[in-house]
Design an enzyme around this catalytic site. Structure first.
Site, short mmCIF file in Angstrom:
data_model
loop_
_atom_site.label_atom_id
_atom_site.label_comp_id
_atom_site.label_asym_id
_atom_site.label_seq_id
_atom_site.Cartn_x
_atom_site.Cartn_y
_atom_site.Cartn_z
N HIS A 137 0.81 -1.21 0.00
CA HIS A 137 0.00 0.00 0.00
C HIS A 137 0.86 1.27 0.00
CE1 HIS A 137 0.79 1.04 4.26
NE2 HIS A 137 0.85 -0.28 4.42
N HIS A 146 12.68 -0.84 -12.38
CA HIS A 146 12.49 -2.28 -12.58
C HIS A 146 12.56 -2.96 -11.22
CE1 HIS A 146 13.72 -6.07 -15.13
NE2 HIS A 146 12.92 -6.38 -14.13
#
Length: 211
Positions: A137, A146
């Site tokens: 979250h 990446h």
């Protein structure tokens, strides 16, 4: 049906093609890479040099584009060179990924099999979230980054542009990792990390600074 052009014809491109094919509203139309000098058809898919993408977009309004290139710097460089409208890039999200309805995924992002992206996370443009990652979250993953397989970003983590988080690495809550930094495989990040460094180990420590 979106006709998807994948830029990059290597191992990463194969995975991106699999992601596209996992979505019922998309089909791989072309795979472009500068290892090809001329255009040709193979297994019903157009192959050719990267420059061919502008012709395809001009000739067919259903064409969409995504990068099949793992290198963050290469994706950013080619993106700048092509000057394609941002709305022509798709979000390539594998059908097995679990993405919260409140998460925001930028154009050009690739979300691979088994990924979990939780509530209010933000994945910016042209980010790769690789197989089995967890992005918890309120995380923010900046463009051209990446996140490698099985890495875990716990709540509220911020990742700078172009940064590479190695396979199996973990970042504890509310930490910030700077731009164009590399976090080694299996590292455990317990403090903020600056721009343009390489860190490894548990706890993660700097072993290299750019330049």
């Amino acid at each position: 049906m979106k006709k998807v052009v994948i830029i990059g014809d290597g191992g990463h491109g194969k995975v991106v093609a699999d992601i596209v094919n996992s979505n019922s509203d998309m089909i791989v139309y072309a795979i472009l890479d500068d290892k090809h000098v001329e255009a040709f058809i193979e297994n019903g898919i157009l192959n050719g040099p990267i420059s061919h993408v502008t012709k395809l977009i001009d000739s067919n309004q259903d064409i969409r584009v995504v990068f099949g290139i793992g290198s963050n710097a290469a994706r950013k460089k080619i993106f700048a060179e092509l000057e394609i409208s941002p709305d022509k890039y798709i979000r390539a999200i594998h059908s097995s990924a679990i993405v919260s309805p409140s998460a925001k995924i930028g154009n050009g992002a690739v979300v691979m099999p088994g990924v979990i992206i939780n509530v209010d996370a933000i994945i910016e443009e042209h980010v790769i979230v690789n197989s089995g990652c967890v992005v918890e979250h309120d995380c923010v993953v900046s463009k051209f980054s990446h996140i490698s397989p099985l890495a875990v970003l716990t709540g509220g983590v911020r990742i700078g542009e172009g940064t590479h988080i190695g396979a199996g690495a973990s970042v504890i809550p509310l930490k910030t990792i700077g731009a164009w930094t590399v976090v080694g495989a299996g590292a455990v990040v317990v403090s903020d990390i600056e721009d343009r460094v390489t860190v490894v180990g548990s706890p993660a420590r700097v072993i290299k600074r750019e330049g």
